[in-house]
Design a protein around this motif. Structure first.
Motif, PDB file in Angstrom:
ATOM      1  N   THR A 243       0.837  -1.194   0.000  1.00  0.00           N
ATOM      2  CA  THR A 243       0.000   0.000   0.000  1.00  0.00           C
ATOM      3  C   THR A 243       0.871   1.243   0.000  1.00  0.00           C
ATOM      4  O   THR A 243       1.773   1.378   0.825  1.00  0.00           O
ATOM      5  N   LEU A 244       0.599   2.128  -0.933  1.00  0.00           N
ATOM      6  CA  LEU A 244       1.330   3.389  -1.023  1.00  0.00           C
ATOM      7  C   LEU A 244       0.432   4.531  -0.588  1.00  0.00           C
ATOM      8  O   LEU A 244      -0.770   4.549  -0.878  1.00  0.00           O
ATOM      9  N   GLY A 245       1.023   5.499   0.108  1.00  0.00           N
ATOM     10  CA  GLY A 245       0.254   6.655   0.543  1.00  0.00           C
ATOM     11  C   GLY A 245       1.163   7.814   0.886  1.00  0.00           C
ATOM     12  O   GLY A 245       2.392   7.710   0.810  1.00  0.00           O
ATOM     13  N   LEU A 246       0.551   8.903   1.250  1.00  0.00           N
ATOM     14  CA  LEU A 246       1.281  10.112   1.632  1.00  0.00           C
ATOM     15  C   LEU A 246       1.312  10.240   3.148  1.00  0.00           C
ATOM     16  O   LEU A 246       0.345   9.891   3.833  1.00  0.00           O
ATOM     17  N   VAL A 247       2.434  10.735   3.668  1.00  0.00           N
ATOM     18  CA  VAL A 247       2.535  11.044   5.097  1.00  0.00           C
ATOM     19  C   VAL A 247       3.099  12.448   5.256  1.00  0.00           C
ATOM     20  O   VAL A 247       3.990  12.856   4.518  1.00  0.00           O
ATOM     21  N   TRP A 248       2.532  13.193   6.187  1.00  0.00           N
ATOM     22  CA  TRP A 248       3.059  14.504   6.540  1.00  0.00           C
ATOM     23  C   TRP A 248       2.851  14.712   8.029  1.00  0.00           C
ATOM     24  O   TRP A 248       2.059  14.030   8.651  1.00  0.00           O
ATOM     25  N   ARG A 249       3.594  15.643   8.599  1.00  0.00           N
ATOM     26  CA  ARG A 249       3.604  15.805  10.057  1.00  0.00           C
ATOM     27  C   ARG A 249       2.262  16.341  10.551  1.00  0.00           C
ATOM     28  O   ARG A 249       1.751  17.332  10.049  1.00  0.00           O
ATOM     29  N   GLU A 250       1.731  15.670  11.545  1.00  0.00           N
ATOM     30  CA  GLU A 250       0.440  16.051  12.122  1.00  0.00           C
ATOM     31  C   GLU A 250       0.582  17.317  12.948  1.00  0.00           C
ATOM     32  O   GLU A 250       1.533  17.481  13.714  1.00  0.00           O
ATOM     33  N   GLY A 251      -0.351  18.249  12.766  1.00  0.00           N
ATOM     34  CA  GLY A 251      -0.371  19.456  13.584  1.00  0.00           C
ATOM     35  C   GLY A 251       0.526  20.567  13.098  1.00  0.00           C
ATOM     36  O   GLY A 251       0.477  21.678  13.628  1.00  0.00           O
ATOM     37  N   ASN A 252       1.380  20.319  12.087  1.00  0.00           N
ATOM     38  CA  ASN A 252       2.280  21.348  11.567  1.00  0.00           C
ATOM     39  C   ASN A 252       1.589  22.175  10.487  1.00  0.00           C
ATOM     40  O   ASN A 252       0.605  21.751   9.878  1.00  0.00           O
ATOM     41  N   TYR A 253       2.158  23.365  10.242  1.00  0.00           N
ATOM     42  CA  TYR A 253       1.696  24.186   9.122  1.00  0.00           C
ATOM     43  C   TYR A 253       1.940  23.434   7.817  1.00  0.00           C
ATOM     44  O   TYR A 253       3.015  22.867   7.594  1.00  0.00           O
ATOM     45  N   ILE A 254       0.934  23.419   6.962  1.00  0.00           N
ATOM     46  CA  ILE A 254       1.062  22.759   5.662  1.00  0.00           C
ATOM     47  C   ILE A 254       1.161  23.838   4.592  1.00  0.00           C
ATOM     48  O   ILE A 254       0.244  24.657   4.440  1.00  0.00           O
ATOM     49  N   SER A 255       2.253  23.865   3.861  1.00  0.00           N
ATOM     50  CA  SER A 255       2.474  24.894   2.847  1.00  0.00           C
ATOM     51  C   SER A 255       1.482  24.738   1.697  1.00  0.00           C
ATOM     52  O   SER A 255       0.871  23.681   1.500  1.00  0.00           O
ATOM     53  N   SER A 256       1.354  25.813   0.918  1.00  0.00           N
ATOM     54  CA  SER A 256       0.452  25.782  -0.236  1.00  0.00           C
ATOM     55  C   SER A 256       0.874  24.724  -1.239  1.00  0.00           C
ATOM     56  O   SER A 256       0.031  24.036  -1.828  1.00  0.00           O
ATOM     57  N   SER A 257       2.203  24.564  -1.443  1.00  0.00           N
ATOM     58  CA  SER A 257       2.682  23.575  -2.406  1.00  0.00           C
ATOM     59  C   SER A 257       2.398  22.154  -1.920  1.00  0.00           C
ATOM     60  O   SER A 257       2.075  21.268  -2.716  1.00  0.00           O
ATOM     61  N   THR A 258       2.482  21.937  -0.600  1.00  0.00           N
ATOM     62  CA  THR A 258       2.174  20.613  -0.047  1.00  0.00           C
ATOM     63  C   THR A 258       0.689  20.294  -0.219  1.00  0.00           C
ATOM     64  O   THR A 258       0.317  19.185  -0.618  1.00  0.00           O
ATOM     65  N   ARG A 259      -0.169  21.274   0.079  1.00  0.00           N
ATOM     66  CA  ARG A 259      -1.605  21.059  -0.108  1.00  0.00           C
ATOM     67  C   ARG A 259      -1.926  20.774  -1.577  1.00  0.00           C
ATOM     68  O   ARG A 259      -2.767  19.924  -1.889  1.00  0.00           O
ATOM     69  N   ALA A 260      -1.244  21.497  -2.467  1.00  0.00           N
ATOM     70  CA  ALA A 260      -1.486  21.293  -3.898  1.00  0.00           C
ATOM     71  C   ALA A 260      -1.065  19.889  -4.330  1.00  0.00           C
ATOM     72  O   ALA A 260      -1.741  19.256  -5.160  1.00  0.00           O
ATOM     73  N   TRP A 261       0.035  19.380  -3.766  1.00  0.00           N
ATOM     74  CA  TRP A 261       0.488  18.027  -4.103  1.00  0.00           C
ATOM     75  C   TRP A 261      -0.524  16.985  -3.596  1.00  0.00           C
ATOM     76  O   TRP A 261      -0.838  16.020  -4.295  1.00  0.00           O
ATOM     77  N   ILE A 262      -1.037  17.182  -2.382  1.00  0.00           N
ATOM     78  CA  ILE A 262      -2.035  16.258  -1.846  1.00  0.00           C
ATOM     79  C   ILE A 262      -3.269  16.241  -2.745  1.00  0.00           C
ATOM     80  O   ILE A 262      -3.788  15.180  -3.100  1.00  0.00           O
ATOM     81  N   ASP A 263      -3.735  17.430  -3.142  1.00  0.00           N
ATOM     82  CA  ASP A 263      -4.910  17.519  -4.009  1.00  0.00           C
ATOM     83  C   ASP A 263      -4.650  16.863  -5.361  1.00  0.00           C
ATOM     84  O   ASP A 263      -5.521  16.189  -5.918  1.00  0.00           O
ATOM     85  N   CYS A 264      -3.438  17.064  -5.876  1.00  0.00           N
ATOM     86  CA  CYS A 264      -3.079  16.485  -7.176  1.00  0.00           C
ATOM     87  C   CYS A 264      -3.092  14.959  -7.091  1.00  0.00           C
ATOM     88  O   CYS A 264      -3.580  14.283  -8.013  1.00  0.00           O
ATOM     89  N   CYS A 265      -2.576  14.401  -6.005  1.00  0.00           N
ATOM     90  CA  CYS A 265      -2.566  12.948  -5.836  1.00  0.00           C
ATOM     91  C   CYS A 265      -3.985  12.403  -5.676  1.00  0.00           C
ATOM     92  O   CYS A 265      -4.311  11.333  -6.209  1.00  0.00           O
ATOM     93  N   ARG A 266      -4.832  13.130  -4.955  1.00  0.00           N
ATOM     94  CA  ARG A 266      -6.231  12.704  -4.810  1.00  0.00           C
ATOM     95  C   ARG A 266      -6.913  12.639  -6.172  1.00  0.00           C
ATOM     96  O   ARG A 266      -7.696  11.729  -6.448  1.00  0.00           O
ATOM     97  N   GLU A 267      -6.623  13.618  -7.029  1.00  0.00           N
ATOM     98  CA  GLU A 267      -7.230  13.640  -8.357  1.00  0.00           C
ATOM     99  C   GLU A 267      -6.659  12.543  -9.246  1.00  0.00           C
ATOM    100  O   GLU A 267      -7.386  11.950 -10.047  1.00  0.00           O
ATOM    101  N   PHE A 268      -5.365  12.268  -9.099  1.00  0.00           N
ATOM    102  CA  PHE A 268      -4.722  11.283  -9.968  1.00  0.00           C
ATOM    103  C   PHE A 268      -5.144   9.866  -9.603  1.00  0.00           C
ATOM    104  O   PHE A 268      -5.227   8.995 -10.463  1.00  0.00           O
ATOM    105  N   TRP A 269      -5.389   9.616  -8.303  1.00  0.00           N
ATOM    106  CA  TRP A 269      -5.892   8.314  -7.852  1.00  0.00           C
ATOM    107  C   TRP A 269      -7.247   8.542  -7.195  1.00  0.00           C
ATOM    108  O   TRP A 269      -7.371   8.528  -5.958  1.00  0.00           O
ATOM    109  N   PRO A 270      -8.304   8.733  -7.984  1.00  0.00           N
ATOM    110  CA  PRO A 270      -9.591   9.138  -7.418  1.00  0.00           C
ATOM    111  C   PRO A 270     -10.403   8.025  -6.792  1.00  0.00           C
ATOM    112  O   PRO A 270     -11.446   8.275  -6.209  1.00  0.00           O
ATOM    113  N   GLY A 271      -9.975   6.765  -6.922  1.00  0.00           N
ATOM    114  CA  GLY A 271     -10.756   5.650  -6.384  1.00  0.00           C
ATOM    115  C   GLY A 271     -10.779   5.646  -4.876  1.00  0.00           C
ATOM    116  O   GLY A 271     -10.135   6.447  -4.195  1.00  0.00           O
TER     117      GLY A 271
END
Length: 278
Positions: A243-271
């Motif tokens: 199983t592959l997935g994304l991990v990022w630090r809980e409770g930390n500030y999430i940069s705009s580029s990080t949020r954009a990457w998460i959204d991009c991955c959600r769109e690329f693997w929409p299932g």
């Protein structure tokens, strides 16, 4: 008039600044005002500070709009081909964001995220439960047993972990999530396979299998990239999945580029995201 405040307020602010700096900034002669030498220094430095602040505002705006910036992304050595599409889609959407990609095993990637050396990482799951990480599962693949293409194996349709434990095993290093999953599963089944080789490189493990040093358990997408004329991969009968997935630090500030990457991955693997089994 420009500041929309009264003249006495300006005078009070000026006195406070002079008291703070310990010098006189303005001299008054009748209705005229003159800067002292200290006042000229403060004025020149103040203009420079204001210009720097305006530049900072412009840069922050660019970053928030993702016209510039960077994303420090960690990936395991064997998943590069899995995420080429999502990286390409991200770059086309945000060409001004620099992607800094580093290769890490699963555990090392998680630690790099926690230490702030990575913004986010794609890694094999599950993540270490004691780490304060946010986890987003994306895709999963079955596991296969990689063996040399010899007569002994040609008629074999599938293998269990009990079958595999009778052969020398070639595995990833301890920093890889797949290694830890296999170790826990073997323990739960009361099996103690002989570990012949540990490595962080899947192609080296494949070469060692071809040299008849033992067998390896690898994700199906990795096996499909190997030479079928010399190697054979047999389905593993097990509840284990890669199983592959994304991990990022809980409770930390999430940069705009990080949020954009998460959204991009959600769109690329929409299932529906895979369900993790611990």
């Amino acid at each position: 008039e420009k500041l929309y405040v009264t003249q006495p307020t300006i005078s009070k602010m000026l006195r406070q600044l002079e008291e703070e700096l310990g010098c006189t900034l303005l001299l008054r002669e009748g209705r005229k005002l003159y800067l002292t030498d200290s006042g000229k220094a403060v004025y020149q430095r103040g203009n420079a500070i204001l210009q720097e602040f305006r530049q900072l505002e412009a840069e922050i705006s660019d970053i928030n709009q993702l016209t510039t910036g960077e994303l420090r992304l960690g990936i395991p050595p064997m998943v590069g081909m899995q995420i080429v599409g999502s990286i390409s889609a991200f770059h086309k959407r945000y060409p001004g964001v620099e992607l800094k990609i580093s290769e890490f095993g699963g555990l090392a990637a998680q630690q790099a995220v926690l230490q702030g050396r990575l913004d986010i990482a794609m890694t094999a799951l599950p993540a270490e439960s004691e780490f304060p990480l946010q986890v987003l599962p994306l895709i999963e693949h079955p596991l296969c047993v990689l063996v040399p293409r010899t007569r002994e194996w040609l008629q074999c349709k599938s293998l269990t972990l009990q079958d595999v434990s009778r052969y020398p095993l070639l595995v990833f290093n301890e920093e890889f999530s797949l290694n830890r999953q296999l170790h826990k599963t073997f323990q739960r089944l009361g099996l103690s396979p002989t570990i012949a080789i540990r490595s962080g490189q899947w192609d080296f493990l494949a070469a060692m299998v071809q040299a008849d040093m033992g067998v390896a358990i690898l994700p199906e997408p990795i096996c499909q990239r190997l030479d079928p004329s010399t190697l054979l991969w047999i389905p593993l009968e097990s509840e284990l999945r890669w199983t592959l997935g994304l991990v990022w630090r809980e409770g930390n500030y999430i940069s705009s580029s990080t949020r954009a990457w998460i959204d991009c991955c959600r769109e690329f693997w929409p299932g529906d995201p895979p369900v993790l089994s611990i």
